[in-house]
Design a protein around this motif. Structure first.
Motif, mmCIF file in Angstrom:
data_model
loop_
_atom_site.group_PDB
_atom_site.id
_atom_site.type_symbol
_atom_site.label_atom_id
_atom_site.label_comp_id
_atom_site.label_asym_id
_atom_site.label_seq_id
_atom_site.Cartn_x
_atom_site.Cartn_y
_atom_site.Cartn_z
ATOM 1 N N ALA A 17 61.625 79.797 12.784
ATOM 2 C CA ALA A 17 62.677 80.006 13.787
ATOM 3 C C ALA A 17 63.970 80.469 13.117
ATOM 4 C CB ALA A 17 62.910 78.731 14.581
ATOM 5 N N TYR A 18 64.295 79.899 11.976
ATOM 6 C CA TYR A 18 65.508 80.279 11.246
ATOM 7 C C TYR A 18 65.434 81.738 10.786
ATOM 8 C CZ TYR A 18 69.195 80.318 7.744
ATOM 9 O OH TYR A 18 70.307 80.641 7.001
ATOM 10 N N LEU A 19 64.262 82.168 10.331
ATOM 11 C CA LEU A 19 64.117 83.558 9.892
ATOM 12 C C LEU A 19 64.416 84.538 11.022
ATOM 13 C CD1 LEU A 19 60.913 83.307 7.662
ATOM 14 C CD2 LEU A 19 63.274 83.670 6.897
ATOM 15 N N ASN A 20 64.189 84.118 12.250
ATOM 16 C CA ASN A 20 64.453 84.990 13.400
ATOM 17 C C ASN A 20 65.935 85.148 13.707
ATOM 18 O OD1 ASN A 20 61.784 85.622 13.791
ATOM 19 N ND2 ASN A 20 61.431 83.930 15.205
ATOM 20 N N THR A 21 66.787 84.398 13.030
ATOM 21 C CA THR A 21 68.229 84.576 13.223
ATOM 22 C C THR A 21 68.745 85.783 12.451
ATOM 23 O OG1 THR A 21 68.872 83.091 11.420
ATOM 24 C CG2 THR A 21 68.569 82.102 13.610
ATOM 25 N N PHE A 22 67.872 86.413 11.667
ATOM 26 C CA PHE A 22 68.231 87.602 10.901
ATOM 27 C C PHE A 22 67.494 88.799 11.502
ATOM 28 C CE2 PHE A 22 68.534 84.001 8.041
ATOM 29 C CZ PHE A 22 69.823 84.141 7.560
ATOM 30 N N PRO A 23 68.042 89.413 12.550
ATOM 31 C CA PRO A 23 67.331 90.482 13.273
ATOM 32 C C PRO A 23 67.073 91.733 12.449
ATOM 33 C CG PRO A 23 69.594 90.329 14.029
ATOM 34 C CD PRO A 23 69.365 89.164 13.089
ATOM 35 N N SER A 24 67.720 91.882 11.322
ATOM 36 C CA SER A 24 67.541 93.095 10.536
ATOM 37 C C SER A 24 66.378 92.999 9.545
ATOM 38 C CB SER A 24 68.833 93.420 9.773
ATOM 39 O OG SER A 24 69.133 92.361 8.874
ATOM 40 N N SER A 25 65.580 91.950 9.628
ATOM 41 C CA SER A 25 64.456 91.791 8.712
ATOM 42 C C SER A 25 63.484 92.959 8.847
ATOM 43 C CB SER A 25 63.705 90.476 8.994
ATOM 44 O OG SER A 25 62.509 90.443 8.251
ATOM 45 N N VAL A 26 63.132 93.573 7.732
ATOM 46 C CA VAL A 26 62.179 94.686 7.754
ATOM 47 C C VAL A 26 60.765 94.197 8.048
ATOM 48 C CG1 VAL A 26 63.538 96.144 6.217
ATOM 49 C CG2 VAL A 26 61.830 94.604 5.257
ATOM 50 N N MET A 27 60.514 92.910 7.892
ATOM 51 C CA MET A 27 59.193 92.347 8.144
ATOM 52 C C MET A 27 58.962 92.073 9.625
ATOM 53 S SD MET A 27 57.781 92.309 5.199
ATOM 54 C CE MET A 27 56.346 91.323 5.511
ATOM 55 N N GLY A 28 60.009 92.114 10.425
ATOM 56 C CA GLY A 28 59.879 91.836 11.846
ATOM 57 C C GLY A 28 60.113 90.373 12.174
ATOM 58 N N LYS A 29 59.869 90.046 13.423
ATOM 59 C CA LYS A 29 60.107 88.699 13.930
ATOM 60 C C LYS A 29 58.997 87.747 13.480
ATOM 61 C CE LYS A 29 60.611 86.317 18.318
ATOM 62 N NZ LYS A 29 60.601 86.436 19.776
ATOM 63 N N CYS A 30 59.362 86.530 13.128
ATOM 64 C CA CYS A 30 58.374 85.511 12.794
ATOM 65 C C CYS A 30 57.785 84.972 14.096
ATOM 66 C CB CYS A 30 59.024 84.377 11.999
ATOM 67 S SG CYS A 30 57.844 83.113 11.477
ATOM 68 N N VAL A 31 56.460 85.054 14.241
ATOM 69 C CA VAL A 31 55.805 84.619 15.471
ATOM 70 C C VAL A 31 54.966 83.357 15.273
ATOM 71 C CG1 VAL A 31 55.797 86.923 16.483
ATOM 72 C CG2 VAL A 31 53.833 86.149 15.122
ATOM 73 N N GLY A 32 54.765 82.969 14.035
ATOM 74 C CA GLY A 32 53.974 81.776 13.774
ATOM 75 C C GLY A 32 53.950 81.457 12.298
ATOM 76 N N VAL A 33 53.278 80.356 11.980
ATOM 77 C CA VAL A 33 53.221 79.913 10.590
ATOM 78 C C VAL A 33 51.834 79.392 10.242
ATOM 79 C CG1 VAL A 33 55.665 79.277 10.469
ATOM 80 C CG2 VAL A 33 53.987 77.567 11.173
ATOM 81 N N VAL A 34 51.553 79.431 8.963
ATOM 82 C CA VAL A 34 50.405 78.736 8.394
ATOM 83 C C VAL A 34 50.977 77.820 7.320
ATOM 84 C CG1 VAL A 34 48.279 78.972 7.071
ATOM 85 C CG2 VAL A 34 48.840 80.658 8.832
ATOM 86 N N TRP A 35 50.659 76.543 7.430
ATOM 87 C CA TRP A 35 51.123 75.569 6.438
ATOM 88 C C TRP A 35 49.904 75.096 5.667
ATOM 89 C CZ3 TRP A 35 51.535 69.799 6.598
ATOM 90 C CH2 TRP A 35 52.325 69.314 5.552
ATOM 91 N N VAL A 36 49.947 75.278 4.362
ATOM 92 C CA VAL A 36 48.838 74.915 3.484
ATOM 93 C C VAL A 36 49.294 73.770 2.601
ATOM 94 C CG1 VAL A 36 47.271 75.753 1.694
ATOM 95 C CG2 VAL A 36 48.048 77.311 3.498
ATOM 96 N N TYR A 37 48.511 72.710 2.610
ATOM 97 C CA TYR A 37 48.857 71.557 1.774
ATOM 98 C C TYR A 37 47.632 71.104 0.993
ATOM 99 C CZ TYR A 37 46.777 69.011 5.695
ATOM 100 O OH TYR A 37 45.932 68.570 6.667
ATOM 101 N N SER A 38 47.886 70.585 -0.179
ATOM 102 C CA SER A 38 46.809 69.997 -0.973
ATOM 103 C C SER A 38 47.232 68.596 -1.353
ATOM 104 C CB SER A 38 46.523 70.834 -2.219
ATOM 105 O OG SER A 38 47.635 70.831 -3.081
ATOM 106 N N GLY A 39 46.348 67.677 -1.202
ATOM 107 C CA GLY A 39 46.681 66.290 -1.497
ATOM 108 C C GLY A 39 47.485 65.678 -0.371
ATOM 109 N N LEU A 40 48.275 64.710 -0.695
ATOM 110 C CA LEU A 40 49.083 63.988 0.282
ATOM 111 C C LEU A 40 50.165 64.900 0.843
ATOM 112 C CD1 LEU A 40 49.674 61.249 1.611
ATOM 113 C CD2 LEU A 40 51.177 60.746 -0.302
ATOM 114 N N GLN A 41 50.227 65.006 2.164
ATOM 115 C CA GLN A 41 51.216 65.864 2.795
ATOM 116 C C GLN A 41 52.622 65.417 2.418
ATOM 117 O OE1 GLN A 41 50.690 66.812 6.946
ATOM 118 N NE2 GLN A 41 48.530 66.310 6.830
ATOM 119 N N GLY A 42 53.456 66.358 2.054
ATOM 120 C CA GLY A 42 54.841 66.075 1.698
ATOM 121 C C GLY A 42 55.038 65.627 0.270
ATOM 122 N N ALA A 43 53.932 65.488 -0.486
ATOM 123 C CA ALA A 43 54.077 64.992 -1.851
ATOM 124 C C ALA A 43 53.369 65.866 -2.877
ATOM 125 C CB ALA A 43 53.526 63.570 -1.936
ATOM 126 N N ALA A 44 52.699 66.895 -2.459
ATOM 127 C CA ALA A 44 51.938 67.727 -3.392
ATOM 128 C C ALA A 44 52.355 69.185 -3.241
ATOM 129 C CB ALA A 44 50.445 67.545 -3.139
#
Length: 70
Positions: A17-44
């Motif tokens: 959502a924060y990335l969308n506050t920069f309308p001049s991004s050449v990558m376009g609008k952020c429409v979603g995310v993928v979060w990848v974690y290994s091990g304990l969430q928030g600690a690895a």
């Protein structure tokens, strides 16, 4: 759109959502995310991948996805 070290899925969505506050991004609008974690969430090795397009999803351990709604 790249990847960022992030501690939680909530932080990953917030980053998208924060990335969308920069309308001049050449990558376009952020429409979603993928979060990848290994091990304990928030600690690895946790990474957020903001996405500017949607595509096919596949289930896998240690991966969560979310889409931003307009």
């Amino acid at each position: 759109m790249g990847y960022f070290p992030i501690r939680s899925m909530v932080d990953c969505i917030t980053l998208c959502a924060y990335l969308n506050t920069f309308p001049s991004s050449v990558m376009g609008k952020c429409v979603g995310v993928v979060w990848v974690y290994s091990g304990l969430q928030g600690a690895a090795n946790n990474y957020c991948y903001p996405k500017n397009t949607t595509g096919a999803n596949r289930a896998a351990a240690g991966i969560e996805t979310a889409f931003l709604l307009d």
